[in-house]
Design an enzyme around this catalytic site. Structure first.
Site, short mmCIF file in Angstrom:
data_model
loop_
_atom_site.label_atom_id
_atom_site.label_comp_id
_atom_site.label_asym_id
_atom_site.label_seq_id
_atom_site.Cartn_x
_atom_site.Cartn_y
_atom_site.Cartn_z
N GLU A 140 -2.68 -2.16 -21.84
CA GLU A 140 -2.33 -2.84 -20.59
C GLU A 140 -0.87 -3.32 -20.62
O GLU A 140 -0.15 -3.21 -19.62
CB GLU A 140 -3.31 -4.01 -20.36
CG GLU A 140 -3.04 -4.89 -19.15
CD GLU A 140 -3.08 -4.16 -17.82
OE1 GLU A 140 -3.47 -2.99 -17.75
OE2 GLU A 140 -2.67 -4.79 -16.82
N ASN A 176 -4.26 6.95 7.36
CA ASN A 176 -4.31 6.67 5.92
C ASN A 176 -5.43 7.54 5.35
O ASN A 176 -6.56 7.42 5.79
CB ASN A 176 -4.60 5.18 5.71
CG ASN A 176 -5.02 4.84 4.29
OD1 ASN A 176 -5.78 3.91 4.07
ND2 ASN A 176 -4.53 5.55 3.31
N ARG A 192 0.81 -1.22 0.00
CA ARG A 192 0.00 0.00 0.00
C ARG A 192 0.84 1.27 0.00
O ARG A 192 0.32 2.38 -0.15
CB ARG A 192 -0.92 0.02 1.22
CG ARG A 192 -1.87 -1.14 1.27
CD ARG A 192 -2.68 -1.10 2.53
NE ARG A 192 -3.57 0.04 2.56
CZ ARG A 192 -4.78 0.06 2.04
NH1 ARG A 192 -5.27 -1.02 1.46
NH2 ARG A 192 -5.53 1.13 2.10
#
Ligand code: G6P
Length: 611
Positions: free
Chosen positions: A484, A99, A27
């Protein structure tokens, strides 16, 4: 972004926190820190990865059993020791991890500065902890009350956890807009941004809702709203195995996740498709299924790789269901006054289920009366809870920052949705429907065949690892695959890459082509095959180097291209599920050969919970 973890129990908080932070490192990994209530309030924080924090702490004995930890993705203030969390109140009695983003931090800071408060860092989080401290003093109240009053004045998004040396038996957490899960063990509690730090200790969890405060005190958990209304915790049982969040012998999560795709796609279809009886059931789309079938148009909102899956879905739904589809970057959609009417259908696609822009786009569409379907991987995530109905990917946790198995999971779910609509609308024949189901159920085996080319792809990667630019070209269903493939390469190897519709090349990118320019062309046999063969010739005529992804047995393109990677034949509509695999592997190997940190590429984060 940013991972937060907290512990309250009888174990060494340090051990649980550091292990948890390593699980949450996907994260954000600019800095890491912990605060533990032991001998007073002990705080350690360091720029860099969790490993750097461990080295910094070294052998120091940290004995406390209540603590909080944070791994950061910088928003306010550069990555540094000082900007690392936890942040402390002025007299160093309260520690907070956060966060999210406090949007009105600047006005709160001015107010605090005028009262004589001083700040060490540039972060919005330090403002919040000083604000809580100021309220505590002014109201002569305890920590929980001060947090509650503060959160009523805060604008923005947060998941926070707070401890104080003045109330050493207390751990407080709260959320608005950023995820927070609480694990309930035997005589212990954990909290974290997702369930991965928790699963080892308990599978009983509570997902905190927006505007709720969790108070863990004297061995009990209480949940209230920020208006101080007591809530009954809704305890759920986690369906997550520890091995799903470990590398299982692979050198990187990304490689593990690429190789998991035959299974993850199989899991995605399990119980939903039976090709022998022509059965297709999406259990999560029932009550609102008619809305999809009767939709006059469908708007898809997503970010990053999920947006690419949305582009494939546009082709699928328009092709198979004859419903106009618009695919929107969630971040643009939410700020451009889009036309959404009562009853319009929106599909939100998200691996994490936490992307702030996608969540905000959903809220906007909802406020205008749209029905929202979710195509989400993370069970219980904010997006999955904000949508009316939807279908999970069941791809298991995706930890590598570059999305791979989630992309193919999204394509699988979106294909099933398109088939379900097309069948009910009668826009596809029964024959086409059953052929497609049969083809779809064979995809896992076909992907295995592509994975067998891994060594060959690694060989090609070695030849091109020093290239400075790459061009990716595709047409039709393979155009989003080109986008992609280019995204995968740039995000993990830092090589500049562009994806383009092959025919558009002549309107610009062709000027870039010379003998230094590798051009990856996805040229499988479909209805634009002849056209893409011409595009390859155009590249070759300008001395570009062509790496072509072709259908097995193709005899023509190998004569023109410098390298070919074969993939099995399948329906045009399903080709992206197969043709993206070589591009995932190519970018993986190039990044590894360049010495890049594949699972944690610089500046990126897996779950983007800021706008
Ligand atoms: C980040 C991730 C990407 C992902 C995108 C959207 O940029 O690094 O892999 O595609 O966010 O995330 P979502 O979780 O909503 O699919």
């Amino acid at each position: 972004m940013c991972g937060i973890v907290g512990y309250y129990g009888e174990r060494s908080a340090y051990d649980v926190l550091v292990k948890g932070l390593k699980r949450l490192e996907y994260r954000g990994y600019d800095s890491a820190g912990i605060a533990v209530i032991g001998d007073g309030l002990e705080v350690f924080k360091k720029k860099g990865k969790v490993k750097d924090l461990e080295n910094f702490i070294d052998q120091k004995k940290i004995t406390g059993k209540i603590g909080i930890g944070h791994t950061r993705w910088a928003t306010h203030g550069e990555p540094s020791d000082v900007n690392a969390h936890p942040h402390l109140s002025g007299e160093k009695s309260i520690a907070i991890i956060h966060n999210g983003i406090i949007e009105n931090y600047s006005s709160l800071k001015q107010e605090l500065l005028s009262k004589g408060y001083e700040f060490e860092s540039e972060t919005d989080t330090e403002v919040l902890v000083q604000f809580i401290q100021a309220i505590k003093i002014e109201n002569n109240c305890g920590l929980v009350e001060a947090i509650r009053i503060a959160l009523n004045q805060v604008i923005g998004a947060y998941a926070i956890a707070v401890i104080s040396k003045d109330e050493p038996n207390l751990l407080v957490a709260a959320r608005k807009g950023s995820p927070l899960v609480i694990g309930i063990g035997k005589d212990e509690f954990l909290l974290a941004s997702d369930a991965s730090p928790i699963v080892e200790y308990t599978n009983e969890v509570v997902y905190l809702n927006d505007n709720e405060i969790a108070i863990i005190e004297n061995g009990d958990l209480t949940i209230t709203t920020i208006e101080d209304v007591k809530q009954t915790p809704y305890i759920q049982t986690l369906d997550l195995e520890l091995e799903a969040i470990e590398k299982g012998g692979y050198p990187h999560f990304m490689l593990k996740e690429i190789f998991e795709q035959p299974n993850s796609i199989g899991d995605c279809m399990r119980g939903r498709i039976d090709a022998t009886t022509d059965r297709l059931v999406l259990g999560g789309i029932r009550e609102y299924a008619d809305k999809l079938v009767e939709a006059e148009r469908i708007v898809i909102v997503a970010c990053g790789t999920s947006w690419h899956a949305g582009l494939v879905a546009e082709y699928l739904i328009e092709d198979l269901c004859r419903i106009p589809v618009e695919v929107e970057y969630a971040s643009e959609f939410r700020y451009r006054n889009p036309v959404i009417k009562q009853g319009d259908v929106v599909i939100a696609i998200s691996q994490s289920g936490e992307t702030a822009d996608t969540l905000a786009a959903i809220e906007l569409a909802k406020s205008k009366g749209a029905v929202i379907f979710g195509v989400v991987n993370t069970v219980g995530s904010s997006i999955s809870r904000a949508t009316d109905e939807g279908a999970y990917l069941h791809a298991g946790p995706e930890i590598g920052v570059a999305s791979t198995k989630a992309f193919t999971g999204q394509l699988t779910v979106l294909t099933m949705i398109a088939l379900m609509i097309g069948k009910r609308k009668g826009t596809i024949t029964d024959r086409k429907f059953s052929n497609m189901l049969r083809e779809l159920s064979m995809i896992p085996e076909k992907i295995k065949a592509v994975l067998d080319s891994n060594d060959k792809i690694e060989f090609i990667a070695d030849l091109f690892k020093d290239a400075r630019n790459f061009l990716y070209l595709g047409r039709g269903y393979n155009f989003p695959v080109a986008l992609e493939g280019a995204l995968k390469l740039k995000e993990i190897s830092y090589i500049h890459a562009e994806g383009y519709p092959a025919a558009e090349m002549k309107h610009g990118p062709i000027a870039l082509i010379d003998e230094q320019m590798p051009v990856v062309v996805i040229a499988t046999r479909d209805n634009s095959y002849d056209k893409i063969v011409s595009n390859i010739q155009e590249v070759k005529a300008r001395k570009g180097v062509v790496i072509a992804v072709v259908t097995e047995g193709d005899a023509l393109i190998p004569k023109m291209a410098d390298f070919v990677i074969e993939v099995p034949r399948t329906a045009d509509e399903l080709m992206p599920l197969v043709s993206v695999l070589p591009l995932q592997l190519l970018s993986y190997h190039i990044a590894v050969l360049r010495g890049c940190n594949v699972d944690q590429p610089r500046n990126l984060a897996k779950s983007v919970t800021v706008e």
